[in-house]
Design an enzyme around this catalytic site. Structure first.
Site, mmCIF file in Angstrom:
data_model
loop_
_atom_site.group_PDB
_atom_site.id
_atom_site.type_symbol
_atom_site.label_atom_id
_atom_site.label_comp_id
_atom_site.label_asym_id
_atom_site.label_seq_id
_atom_site.Cartn_x
_atom_site.Cartn_y
_atom_site.Cartn_z
ATOM 1 N N ASP A 53 5.332 -9.472 -5.536
ATOM 2 C CA ASP A 53 4.405 -8.315 -5.533
ATOM 3 C C ASP A 53 4.581 -7.132 -6.642
ATOM 4 O O ASP A 53 5.697 -7.032 -7.182
ATOM 5 C CB ASP A 53 4.100 -7.560 -4.238
ATOM 6 C CG ASP A 53 5.378 -6.856 -3.661
ATOM 7 O OD1 ASP A 53 6.515 -7.432 -3.835
ATOM 8 O OD2 ASP A 53 5.039 -5.842 -3.015
ATOM 9 N N GLU A 93 7.498 -6.471 -1.226
ATOM 10 C CA GLU A 93 8.698 -5.489 -1.530
ATOM 11 C C GLU A 93 8.019 -4.093 -1.616
ATOM 12 O O GLU A 93 8.677 -2.853 -1.322
ATOM 13 C CB GLU A 93 9.447 -5.829 -2.747
ATOM 14 C CG GLU A 93 10.827 -5.065 -2.744
ATOM 15 C CD GLU A 93 10.817 -3.780 -3.496
ATOM 16 O OE1 GLU A 93 11.459 -2.974 -3.099
ATOM 17 O OE2 GLU A 93 9.628 -3.640 -4.383
HETATM 18 ZN ZN LIG Z 1 10.821 -4.029 -7.521
#
Ligand SMILES: [Zn+2]
Length: 410
Positions: free
Chosen positions: A97, A162
């Site tokens: 992401d 994340e």
């Molecule tokens: Zn990162």
């Protein structure tokens, strides 16, 4: 030519492949629902295809349920190439992401279409965290191309979410599929580092964000005696809170900076006009605390510092934690993953890398909380989340060599 030289030669010849991978990855916008997107599916699908070409022994797509995302889940990919039985695995974990580009006017072009300028590739996600994805992929690929499987197992983890907390990423994988990772595995997380690759991040500080609400009495600017000025009280309180620095003044040279930090940051708007004395002020403080102090201790000390200010200025002060995270047990500086990184960085870059602690949180903390020693390392200019984010091709080449040499270590 020795095997490792052959691997390095192939990595050196990978410039065009790096550019092409970065182009494909950047064009597949991977924004989580918290960032206004539908998830990492398109990017995961592309990467699954690339991993399949390398014929892994295991390729598993783990779906973390998330009703807000496309098809109701977030994709996480794990791929392993088994080595000798009983040898530890070397894991490299990157996240798929990205964060949104922010103000487009600050970009020199379309954030989702890479631009290549010499050694530099510009685009959203090229550093954070495609630098890690591409360098670890190249390392596995070139090792596989140049001979038999190494003794150590090679393993790649490509996770979701994340950027917004990892609930649907590594945290989910570790809670629901903990058997993939073993205590003696070497776990590398190329999602942070410095420009010459000499920083091996092994520890993090605890985090505490505090909200201070000061309530007094609003009145006309010309008659302060009729009110109780909360901006003045907030200013006094901010000065008082600087005492946290002397109360919690422990030092640990593993960390950079080596002390706990206590910074007033955000201030909410109060009155819109100059001739009104405010009766309510709200401000926040960002504290990064060395692991030796419990977060609770800092919070209660802040409350104690607020009491005399409230009494003297006849206001009320509420102190609330809005985010708190106790630091995970650091990865030992003697851990095999740290030693392996030091050795490889010395061989490939001729530099002495050293273990360090930082004030920010990384995804490696989830490994550490699960009792798995992980090290955050990469060579990067640290342009993550900025407009015109970029990575350097030479850094990707060097980091791929470091991963490959750790894979091939006997
Ligand atoms: Zn990162």
């Amino acid at each position: 030519m020795s095997r490792i030289d052959e691997v390095f030669a192939r990595i050196e010849g990978s410039r065009e492949e790096i550019i092409s991978l970065q182009k494909e990855l950047t064009s597949r916008m991977a924004l989580g629902p918290d960032n206004g997107g539908t998830g990492e599916h398109e990017k995961a699908e592309f990467l699954k295809g690339k991993l399949k070409e390398l014929k892994p022994d295991l390729l598993e797509e783990i779906h973390a349920p998330d009703q807000r995302a496309e098809n109701g889940y977030r994709p996480n990919l794990l791929a392993t190439w088994a080595g000798e039985k009983g040898s530890p695995a070397v894991w490299v974990l990157s996240h798929m992401d990205i964060v949104p580009p922010g103000d487009l006017a600050l970009w020199g072009g379309d954030p989702y279409e890479i631009r290549v300028e010499g050694d530099r590739i510009i685009g959203r996600g090229v550093e954070d965290n495609q630098h890690g994805i591409v360098s670890s992929y190249l390392a596995v690929k070139t090792v596989l191309e140049t001979g038999p499987r190494p003794k150590r197992s090679m393993a790649l983890a490509l996770v979701a979410d994340e950027e917004t907390g990892s609930e649907y990423g590594l945290d989910y994988v570790l809670k629901n599929h903990p058997h993939f990772f073993k205590r003696d595995d070497l776990i590398l997380v190329p999602d942070g580092g410095n420009e010459d690759g000499t920083m091996i991040e092994v520890a993090e500080k605890s985090m505490l964000w505090m909200k201070f609400t000061v309530l007094g009495k609003q009145c006309h600017g010309s008659t302060p005696e009729k009110g109780r000025n909360t901006l003045f009280a907030a200013a006094r309180l901010i000065v008082e809170l600087a005492k946290l620095k002397t109360e919690f003044n422990g030092r640990d040279d593993l960390f950079k900076p080596p002390v706990s930090t206590f910074e007033p940051t955000k201030m909410e708007a109060n009155v819109p006009n100059v001739n009104t004395i405010p009766g309510r002020d709200v401000f926040y403080m960002d504290c990064r605390i060395l692991p030796l102090y419990p977060v609770e201790q800092v919070l209660s000390h802040a409350r104690r510092l607020a009491e005399p200010v409230a009494r003297e200025l006849e206001v009320s002060i509420r102190v609330e934690p809005v985010y708190r995270q106790e630091a995970a047990e650091p990865t030992s500086t003697a851990a095999p993953v740290v030693q392996a990184l030091k050795k490889a960085v010395k061989e490939i870059k001729g530099l002495d890398a050293r273990p360090m602690g930082i004030g920010g949180g990384t995804v490696a903390a989830f490994f550490r909380r699960a009792g798995l020693p992980a090290a955050v390392w990469s060579t990067e200019p640290d342009t993550a989340h900025q407009p015109d984010e970029y990575c350097l091709i030479s850094n990707i080449l060097a980091d791929a060599k470091v991963f490959a040499s750790i894979f091939l270590e006997e």
